[in-house]
Design a protein around this motif. Structure first.
Motif, PDB file in Angstrom:
ATOM      1  N   ASP A   1     -79.045 -21.330  12.781  1.00 21.01           N
ATOM      2  CA  ASP A   1     -80.171 -22.247  12.604  1.00 21.01           C
ATOM      3  C   ASP A   1     -80.643 -22.804  13.947  1.00 21.01           C
ATOM      4  N   THR A   2     -81.939 -22.931  14.066  1.00 19.93           N
ATOM      5  CA  THR A   2     -82.541 -23.509  15.263  1.00 19.93           C
ATOM      6  C   THR A   2     -83.464 -24.644  14.832  1.00 19.93           C
ATOM      7  N   PHE A   3     -83.256 -25.807  15.429  1.00 16.65           N
ATOM      8  CA  PHE A   3     -84.079 -26.977  15.118  1.00 16.65           C
ATOM      9  C   PHE A   3     -84.777 -27.444  16.378  1.00 16.65           C
ATOM     10  N   ARG A   4     -85.990 -27.954  16.204  1.00 18.19           N
ATOM     11  CA  ARG A   4     -86.752 -28.513  17.307  1.00 18.19           C
ATOM     12  C   ARG A   4     -87.182 -29.924  16.931  1.00 18.19           C
ATOM     13  N   LEU A   5     -87.013 -30.838  17.872  1.00 17.40           N
ATOM     14  CA  LEU A   5     -87.486 -32.200  17.721  1.00 17.40           C
ATOM     15  C   LEU A   5     -88.458 -32.433  18.868  1.00 17.40           C
ATOM     16  N   LEU A   6     -89.652 -32.882  18.557  1.00 14.96           N
ATOM     17  CA  LEU A   6     -90.670 -33.096  19.577  1.00 14.96           C
ATOM     18  C   LEU A   6     -90.736 -34.579  19.916  1.00 14.96           C
TER      19      LEU A   6
ATOM     20  N   ALA B   1     -87.348 -26.994  11.404  1.00 16.12           N
ATOM     21  CA  ALA B   1     -86.502 -25.814  11.609  1.00 16.12           C
ATOM     22  C   ALA B   1     -87.407 -24.740  12.186  1.00 16.12           C
ATOM     23  N   LYS B   2     -87.001 -24.195  13.301  1.00 19.70           N
ATOM     24  CA  LYS B   2     -87.835 -23.216  13.991  1.00 19.70           C
ATOM     25  C   LYS B   2     -87.683 -21.850  13.329  1.00 19.70           C
ATOM     26  N   GLN B   3     -88.821 -21.239  12.991  1.00 21.18           N
ATOM     27  CA  GLN B   3     -88.846 -19.954  12.300  1.00 21.18           C
ATOM     28  C   GLN B   3     -89.315 -18.816  13.208  1.00 21.18           C
ATOM     29  N   THR B   4     -90.098 -19.149  14.225  1.00 27.67           N
ATOM     30  CA  THR B   4     -90.688 -18.131  15.098  1.00 27.67           C
ATOM     31  C   THR B   4     -90.350 -18.431  16.546  1.00 27.67           C
ATOM     32  N   ARG B   5     -90.677 -17.496  17.441  1.00 24.47           N
ATOM     33  CA  ARG B   5     -90.402 -17.696  18.874  1.00 24.47           C
ATOM     34  C   ARG B   5     -91.205 -18.849  19.446  1.00 24.47           C
ATOM     35  N   LYS B   6     -92.470 -18.900  19.099  1.00 18.83           N
ATOM     36  CA  LYS B   6     -93.336 -19.954  19.628  1.00 18.83           C
ATOM     37  C   LYS B   6     -93.374 -21.131  18.673  1.00 18.83           C
ATOM     38  N   ILE B   7     -93.528 -22.328  19.245  1.00 18.93           N
ATOM     39  CA  ILE B   7     -93.683 -23.522  18.414  1.00 18.93           C
ATOM     40  C   ILE B   7     -95.094 -23.495  17.831  1.00 18.93           C
ATOM     41  N   PRO B   8     -95.219 -23.621  16.516  1.00 18.45           N
ATOM     42  CA  PRO B   8     -96.553 -23.613  15.912  1.00 18.45           C
ATOM     43  C   PRO B   8     -97.431 -24.732  16.478  1.00 18.45           C
ATOM     44  N   ARG B   9     -98.667 -24.395  16.759  1.00 15.24           N
ATOM     45  CA  ARG B   9     -99.620 -25.359  17.326  1.00 15.24           C
ATOM     46  C   ARG B   9     -99.773 -26.585  16.423  1.00 15.24           C
ATOM     47  N   SER B  10     -99.681 -26.387  15.114  1.00 13.10           N
ATOM     48  CA  SER B  10     -99.820 -27.515  14.184  1.00 13.10           C
ATOM     49  C   SER B  10     -98.697 -28.540  14.396  1.00 13.10           C
ATOM     50  N   ASP B  11     -97.494 -28.086  14.734  1.00 12.86           N
ATOM     51  CA  ASP B  11     -96.397 -29.011  14.999  1.00 12.86           C
ATOM     52  C   ASP B  11     -96.630 -29.787  16.294  1.00 12.86           C
ATOM     53  N   ILE B  12     -97.169 -29.121  17.287  1.00 10.94           N
ATOM     54  CA  ILE B  12     -97.497 -29.802  18.546  1.00 10.94           C
ATOM     55  C   ILE B  12     -98.597 -30.836  18.314  1.00 10.94           C
TER      56      ILE B  12
ATOM     57  N   LEU C   1     -92.979 -29.264  27.260  1.00 12.44           N
ATOM     58  CA  LEU C   1     -93.782 -28.151  26.755  1.00 12.44           C
ATOM     59  C   LEU C   1     -95.069 -28.026  27.562  1.00 12.44           C
ATOM     60  N   VAL C   2     -95.312 -26.864  28.106  1.00 15.41           N
ATOM     61  CA  VAL C   2     -96.499 -26.593  28.907  1.00 15.41           C
ATOM     62  C   VAL C   2     -97.726 -26.561  27.988  1.00 15.41           C
ATOM     63  N   GLY C   3     -98.858 -27.068  28.474  1.00 16.04           N
ATOM     64  CA  GLY C   3    -100.103 -27.013  27.717  1.00 16.04           C
ATOM     65  C   GLY C   3    -100.194 -28.052  26.613  1.00 16.04           C
ATOM     66  N   THR C   4     -99.401 -29.124  26.727  1.00 17.95           N
ATOM     67  CA  THR C   4     -99.439 -30.197  25.730  1.00 17.95           C
ATOM     68  C   THR C   4     -99.736 -31.516  26.422  1.00 17.95           C
ATOM     69  N   ASP C   5     -99.910 -32.559  25.629  1.00 21.61           N
ATOM     70  CA  ASP C   5    -100.132 -33.904  26.142  1.00 21.61           C
ATOM     71  C   ASP C   5     -98.771 -34.556  26.420  1.00 21.61           C
ATOM     72  N   ASP C   6     -98.042 -34.013  27.410  1.00 22.23           N
ATOM     73  CA  ASP C   6     -96.719 -34.524  27.804  1.00 22.23           C
ATOM     74  C   ASP C   6     -95.749 -34.608  26.628  1.00 22.23           C
ATOM     75  N   ILE C   7     -95.698 -33.553  25.840  1.00 25.57           N
ATOM     76  CA  ILE C   7     -94.748 -33.470  24.737  1.00 25.57           C
ATOM     77  C   ILE C   7     -93.513 -32.721  25.231  1.00 25.57           C
ATOM     78  N   TRP C   8     -92.350 -33.229  24.851  1.00 25.72           N
ATOM     79  CA  TRP C   8     -91.075 -32.641  25.228  1.00 25.72           C
ATOM     80  C   TRP C   8     -90.401 -32.071  23.985  1.00 25.72           C
ATOM     81  N   GLU C   9     -89.573 -31.069  24.201  1.00 22.69           N
ATOM     82  CA  GLU C   9     -88.880 -30.401  23.105  1.00 22.69           C
ATOM     83  C   GLU C   9     -87.381 -30.597  23.239  1.00 22.69           C
ATOM     84  N   VAL C  10     -86.754 -31.069  22.168  1.00 24.05           N
ATOM     85  CA  VAL C  10     -85.304 -31.134  22.075  1.00 24.05           C
ATOM     86  C   VAL C  10     -84.897 -29.908  21.259  1.00 24.05           C
ATOM     87  N   ARG C  11     -84.014 -29.090  21.819  1.00 26.60           N
ATOM     88  CA  ARG C  11     -83.580 -27.855  21.155  1.00 26.60           C
ATOM     89  C   ARG C  11     -82.157 -28.020  20.638  1.00 26.60           C
TER      90      ARG C  11
END
Length: 116
Positions: A68-73, A89-100, A52-62
């Motif tokens: 249903d769409t799930f994300r594991l960080l 469970a992903k609800q929007t296009r962008k990952i919410p900043r709070s989850d990051i 994920l760009v703009g994070t502290d080296d966080i990766w996203e598993v899709r």
């Protein structure tokens, strides 16, 4: 080959296990299949695993299954260990900043406790 591990709090609570327990058997099987890809493939397609760009080296598993769409960080601990920290469970296009932020906090906690 990589190894996928689950983050645990200092009290032993595992947010990823709690998330997986909330899924149906079919959803859980798809998440497990995706994690196996990450462990076994040298080059994992971006549709399953990307930084994920703009994070502290966080990766996203899709994980997509049906509608249903799930994300594991996650983050890396060395070149081969992937530590999963947060899932939703992903609800929007962008990952919410709070989850990051949650994933980044757990990453800091993991390395702080590892140094002790």
């Amino acid at each position: 080959m990589r190894k996928v591990d689950f983050y645990r709090t200092s009290s032993g609570h595992c947010p990823i296990e709690q998330f997986l327990d909330s899924l149906t058997a079919r959803q859980s099987a798809k998440v497990t299949w995706t994690l196996r890809l990450i462990e076994e493939l040298e080059f994992v397609p971006k549709q399953y695993f990307k930084k994920l760009v703009g994070t502290d080296d966080i990766w996203e598993v899709r994980v997509n299954i049906g509608g249903d769409t799930f994300r594991l960080l996650a983050f890396f601990d060395g070149p081969k260990l992937v530590v999963l920290t947060h899932a939703f469970a992903k609800q929007t296009r962008k990952i919410p900043r709070s989850d990051i932020r949650t994933a980044e906090q757990r990453k800091r906690d993991y390395f702080r406790r590892k140094q002790q």
